[in-house]
Structure formats: C-alpha cells, structure tokens
Design a protein around this motif. Structure first.
Motif, PDB file in Angstrom:
ATOM      1  N   GLY A 229       0.826  -1.297  -0.135  1.00  0.00           N
ATOM      2  CA  GLY A 229       0.097   0.092  -0.059  1.00  0.00           C
ATOM      3  C   GLY A 229       0.720   1.040   0.010  1.00  0.00           C
ATOM      4  N   ARG A 230       0.238   2.328  -0.335  1.00  0.00           N
ATOM      5  CA  ARG A 230       0.894   3.567  -0.211  1.00  0.00           C
ATOM      6  C   ARG A 230       1.083   4.341   1.126  1.00  0.00           C
ATOM      7  NH1 ARG A 230       3.917   4.763  -4.488  1.00  0.00           N
ATOM      8  NH2 ARG A 230       3.621   6.973  -4.200  1.00  0.00           N
ATOM      9  N   VAL A 231       2.145   5.074   1.324  1.00  0.00           N
ATOM     10  CA  VAL A 231       2.548   5.538   2.583  1.00  0.00           C
ATOM     11  C   VAL A 231       3.126   6.897   2.134  1.00  0.00           C
ATOM     12  CG1 VAL A 231       3.801   5.468   4.673  1.00  0.00           C
ATOM     13  CG2 VAL A 231       2.782   3.607   3.995  1.00  0.00           C
ATOM     14  N   GLY A 232       2.582   8.075   2.916  1.00  0.00           N
ATOM     15  CA  GLY A 232       3.139   9.158   2.447  1.00  0.00           C
ATOM     16  C   GLY A 232       4.070   9.713   3.297  1.00  0.00           C
ATOM     17  N   GLY A 233       4.263  10.989   3.742  1.00  0.00           N
ATOM     18  CA  GLY A 233       5.246  11.356   4.725  1.00  0.00           C
ATOM     19  C   GLY A 233       6.832  11.436   4.014  1.00  0.00           C
ATOM     20  N   ARG A 234       7.746  11.878   4.936  1.00  0.00           N
ATOM     21  CA  ARG A 234       9.249  12.220   4.406  1.00  0.00           C
ATOM     22  C   ARG A 234      10.051  10.891   4.476  1.00  0.00           C
ATOM     23  NH1 ARG A 234      11.548  17.004   7.803  1.00  0.00           N
ATOM     24  NH2 ARG A 234      13.217  16.829   6.310  1.00  0.00           N
ATOM     25  N   GLY A 235      11.178  10.953   3.701  1.00  0.00           N
ATOM     26  CA  GLY A 235      12.016  10.015   3.883  1.00  0.00           C
ATOM     27  C   GLY A 235      13.302  10.120   4.594  1.00  0.00           C
ATOM     28  N   ALA A 236      14.356   9.444   4.866  1.00  0.00           N
ATOM     29  CA  ALA A 236      15.444   9.536   5.218  1.00  0.00           C
ATOM     30  C   ALA A 236      16.319   8.221   5.431  1.00  0.00           C
ATOM     31  CB  ALA A 236      15.491   9.939   6.850  1.00  0.00           C
ATOM     32  N   VAL A 237      17.659   8.308   5.529  1.00  0.00           N
ATOM     33  CA  VAL A 237      18.501   7.185   5.557  1.00  0.00           C
ATOM     34  C   VAL A 237      19.477   7.285   6.751  1.00  0.00           C
ATOM     35  CG1 VAL A 237      20.179   5.826   4.386  1.00  0.00           C
ATOM     36  CG2 VAL A 237      18.811   7.080   3.134  1.00  0.00           C
ATOM     37  N   LEU A 238      19.625   6.003   7.513  1.00  0.00           N
ATOM     38  CA  LEU A 238      20.444   5.911   8.671  1.00  0.00           C
ATOM     39  C   LEU A 238      21.381   4.830   8.445  1.00  0.00           C
ATOM     40  CD1 LEU A 238      17.776   6.528  11.655  1.00  0.00           C
ATOM     41  CD2 LEU A 238      19.379   8.283  10.853  1.00  0.00           C
ATOM     42  N   PHE A 390      20.511   3.587  -1.550  1.00  0.00           N
ATOM     43  CA  PHE A 390      19.760   4.502  -0.593  1.00  0.00           C
ATOM     44  C   PHE A 390      18.854   5.371  -1.630  1.00  0.00           C
ATOM     45  CE2 PHE A 390      23.552   4.861   2.379  1.00  0.00           C
ATOM     46  CZ  PHE A 390      23.425   3.639   2.868  1.00  0.00           C
ATOM     47  N   THR A 391      19.379   5.798  -2.833  1.00  0.00           N
ATOM     48  CA  THR A 391      18.503   6.758  -3.664  1.00  0.00           C
ATOM     49  C   THR A 391      17.474   5.876  -4.340  1.00  0.00           C
ATOM     50  OG1 THR A 391      20.000   6.394  -5.308  1.00  0.00           O
ATOM     51  CG2 THR A 391      19.891   8.616  -3.927  1.00  0.00           C
ATOM     52  N   LYS A 392      17.864   4.535  -4.639  1.00  0.00           N
ATOM     53  CA  LYS A 392      16.695   3.770  -5.468  1.00  0.00           C
ATOM     54  C   LYS A 392      15.757   3.396  -4.364  1.00  0.00           C
ATOM     55  CE  LYS A 392      18.817   0.526  -7.598  1.00  0.00           C
ATOM     56  NZ  LYS A 392      19.361  -1.044  -7.313  1.00  0.00           N
ATOM     57  N   ALA A 393      16.052   3.006  -3.186  1.00  0.00           N
ATOM     58  CA  ALA A 393      14.891   2.664  -2.328  1.00  0.00           C
ATOM     59  C   ALA A 393      13.984   3.746  -2.232  1.00  0.00           C
ATOM     60  CB  ALA A 393      15.676   2.347  -0.780  1.00  0.00           C
ATOM     61  N   LEU A 394      14.308   4.979  -1.855  1.00  0.00           N
ATOM     62  CA  LEU A 394      13.523   6.017  -1.410  1.00  0.00           C
ATOM     63  C   LEU A 394      12.601   6.354  -2.844  1.00  0.00           C
ATOM     64  CD1 LEU A 394      15.757   8.450   0.664  1.00  0.00           C
ATOM     65  CD2 LEU A 394      13.800   6.904   1.393  1.00  0.00           C
ATOM     66  N   GLN A 395      13.243   6.415  -3.979  1.00  0.00           N
ATOM     67  CA  GLN A 395      12.519   6.520  -4.980  1.00  0.00           C
ATOM     68  C   GLN A 395      11.457   5.558  -5.448  1.00  0.00           C
ATOM     69  OE1 GLN A 395      15.539   6.791  -7.955  1.00  0.00           O
ATOM     70  NE2 GLN A 395      16.332   8.967  -7.466  1.00  0.00           N
ATOM     71  N   GLN A 396      11.814   4.430  -5.004  1.00  0.00           N
ATOM     72  CA  GLN A 396      10.619   3.194  -5.055  1.00  0.00           C
ATOM     73  C   GLN A 396       9.451   3.418  -4.577  1.00  0.00           C
ATOM     74  OE1 GLN A 396      12.288  -0.913  -5.133  1.00  0.00           O
ATOM     75  NE2 GLN A 396      10.629  -1.615  -3.868  1.00  0.00           N
ATOM     76  N   VAL A 397       9.315   4.043  -3.216  1.00  0.00           N
ATOM     77  CA  VAL A 397       8.069   4.487  -2.463  1.00  0.00           C
ATOM     78  C   VAL A 397       7.744   5.631  -2.486  1.00  0.00           C
ATOM     79  CG1 VAL A 397       8.428   2.043  -1.214  1.00  0.00           C
ATOM     80  CG2 VAL A 397       9.632   4.361  -0.458  1.00  0.00           C
TER      81      VAL A 397
END
Length: 398
Positions: A229-238, A390-397
């Motif tokens: 399903g879709r989830v909004g909000g911001r993204g970050a990497v740790l 990292f970039t690929k993961a965030l772009q996917q969602v």
C-alpha cells in the motif's frame, strides 16, 4: 525470496508470545549472531516452539550469506539444538546467494570473485571471517560430524542430491555443506530438502521453496503478496554499517550532492555530538537526508581501540535509534536503515513487533511495512545493495 514467489510473509521481532500472524511464512528475527551461544540457543529454541505451536510444517534457520559468526558459534550450536528439538539426524548448511555474489564451490565461500577470507568480511568489526572453508568453520562449532556435497553432485539434480544425503547420513554425517553457484542449484537443493524438518541456510535456498510448497498443496501463490500500500510522509537514511558495500553507498549519496551528516563515536563519547543535534539538522533539510557512522576499517579499529568494541557499537546504535524515533515523531514515514545491528536497535526504539514483507529493492533487501502503522522500513544488511541503493530505495516508494 519467498514473497517474490507469491508467499505472504511477516517478520516478527524477537521471540513472540502472541498468536501466529496471518501469513504463509513467518520469520522470527533474533539477535543471535553475536550474543553468547547459550543465549542464541535459548532464544532459537523458544522461537521454534512458538512456530511449531502455530503449525509450521518446515523450519528454516537463516544466517548471513557471509556465514559470519563468533569464534564460539553461533551457527553450529543453534543448528544442533534445533536438530535435537526436531528429532532429526540430518540437515544442510548453504549460505549461497548467487544474485548477490555469494557462491559456495568445493566447500569454499566466495564473495564475488574473492574468497570470503580475502573479502571485506575479514575486517568485520564484530564477526571477522578469515577462513573460507565452510566445513572447517562449521566443524569447529559443532560436535556432530560435518560433510560436503560438491557442485558436481548438485549439478545432477534432486535425485543425486538425495542419494548423497543418504550416503553421508550412513557415514555418520549430521550436517552437510552444499555447494551452489547458480539459482538453478538453489532450486535443486530446495527440492531435495523438501522433506527435511530443518534447513539451515542463507536466504538463497528459500528461492526454491515456494515451488516445493505449491507442489505439495501447501501454498496458493498470491500475486499481491508484495503489496504494502501507499504511505506518505518524508524519507531518511540512517547508516551504522561499516561494510565495503555501505561505504560505497554512503560515498555515492554524498557525491550526488545529497545532504549527509557523519556521526563520530568519539564525539558521542565526549558529549560533543548528540542525537538531538543530529535530529535538528535532519529536520531542517528540505529533502531526504543521510545520517551515518559508516567509516573505513582502519578508522573502525582506531575507534574500537580507544573506546572498546562494545561501547563504540552501543554509542552509534543508540544514537541512530534515538534519531530514528525523533524522525518518525516528525512525520518521517520511509526509513532506510543500513546495518544489521543498527536495524535491530532502530526497530526496538520504534517499538516495532511485526513487519509485513514487500517487494525487493535489490536482491535480498525488501521494503517492509510495520503492521498496523503507516511506516515503511528498509532494513539493509551492510554488505547488500547496489551503490545507488539509498536513492533507489526512497524513489521506489515515492
């Protein structure tokens, strides 16, 4: 590996005490790699009892595809304890994951074109691996006799594998390292092990299990198994991992001009840096950020010599976990976490108990969704993922 073939999978964090989730496969995630062997055995047996009470038909003891463990275990002791609990006299050991460059040939584990002992794993801060001969590594951890099933037997397929298993069992071997250099090998191994109560392997062998289960009528593959399903909000990497792969991923993020902040364990120990300061910086950025403690093997050794191995690791894990908790409180809903120990610290800090497994970002690393919450987590093994992970993961969602 299971979800991509249509199995609905849920991962639970730690030994659970509630009902088994509604899924085709349930994974119990334990911190059993680096704890004392007695604790690893205790928790693994507790997880096994819970799974069996929930109706599990087959149990799979999954370890890292680099087979890393401490000098005293814990792969061997846990495997033997599970075998005893399941009243079985034979199982396999196969960490191969060819899609990620982990292959086993004549009993030796390769990472890409290098022997494990020549790879970056020889510098792992917690579980350095300096021997590539898996039968030797495993025999030092097990009281039972360890054998080998070579590639030429695997190449002949399921029937030949079963015959070799029977021959080894007759010789008194209780655990056999199995060569694998391709996905075809993994499918053959899974088919040959279909009737074993227990498998021990990396995630690779799981690639062939859904076909086995479907053939037995245990599974009706679900085309939507990976839908979170879709989830909004911001993204970050740790990132707390210091593996070669994660170092390259951190460099790629920085080289492409994205915001990044480095956490130094020395600064944490001296009070010159805090999670609150890092969180304030992260929230002030207009785009996804990377907060990392990733550094070179030489720097890791220097920090460990100064602070101690356990203290250095704990400082980083606690800081990144505190940052994660603060980010989620401020509407960050897509978190990429690099490093197994860091991932464990973060999910504990966030109070996560169950994760629904979604689609893969790169082989072996999926997005997951926290059950009952609009929060996506990608928990990455340090050694996995392409340089742009990292970039690929965030772009996917997005």
């Amino acid at each position: 590996m299971l979800v991509r073939a249509g199995m609905r999978a849920v991962q639970v964090i730690g030994v659970p005490d509630g009902p088994v989730p509604d899924a085709d496969a349930v994974v119990v995630a334990l911190k059993s790699r680096t704890v004392p062997a007695s604790e690893a055995v205790r928790d693994s047996l507790a997880a096994l009892a819970w799974l069996r009470a929930g109706g599990a038909r087959q149990c799979y003891f999954k370890y890292c595809s680099t087979f890393d463990s401490t000098a005293a275990g814990n792969i061997g002791p846990v495997a033997e304890a599970l075998m005893q609990a399941l009243d079985t006299d034979f199982t396999i050991a196969c960490p191969a994951f060819p899609e990620n460059g982990r292959t086993v040939f004549r009993g030796h584990l390769f990472v890409g074109d290098q022997l494990l002992s020549d790879s970056g794993m020889r510098h792992h801060p917690l579980t350095p691996m300096t021997d590539s001969n898996l039968p030797n590594v495993l025999q030092t951890q097990m009281q039972s006799r360890v054998g080998l099933v070579r590639y030429d037997t695997v190449a002949r397929g399921e029937a030949a594998l079963r015959q070799r298993f029977d021959a080894l069992r007759a010789e008194g071997v209780r655990c056999a390292v199995v060569d694998a250099i391709s996905n075809e090998d993994l499918h053959a191994i899974a088919a040959a092990c279909a009737d074993m109560p227990l498998l021990t392997a990396g995630s690779g062998v799981a690639l062939g299990l859904p076909d086995v289960y479907a053939a037995r009528g245990w599974l009706s593959p679900d085309a939507r198994a990976a839908d979170l399903g879709r989830v909004g909000g911001r993204g970050a990497v740790l990132s707390g991992s210091c593996s070669q792969a994660t170092n390259a991923q951190v460099r790629h993020w920085i080289d492409t001009g994205r915001p990044a902040l480095r956490i130094d364990p020395r600064d944490l120990a001296a009070g010159r840096a805090t999670a609150r300061q890092a969180l304030g910086w992260a929230l002030a950025q207009p785009e996804p950020v990377l907060v990392y403690a990733t550094s070179s093997p030489d720097d890791v050794r220097a920090v460990q010599a100064e602070l101690g191995v356990e203290r250095a690791g704990h400082l980083v894990e606690q800081c990144l976990a505190d940052i994660a908790r603060g980010l989620v409180a401020e509407d960050v809903r897509r978190l990429v976490i690099a490093g197994g120990e860091t991932s464990g610290a973060v999910v504990r800090a966030l109070g996560v108990t169950q994760l629904r497994i979604g689609a893969a970002i790169d082989p072996g690393v999926p997005w997951t969704r926290v059950e009952g919450r609009p929060l996506l987590l990608a928990l990455k093994s340090g050694n996995f993922g392409a340089v742009d992970f990292f970039t690929k993961a965030l772009q996917q969602v997005e």
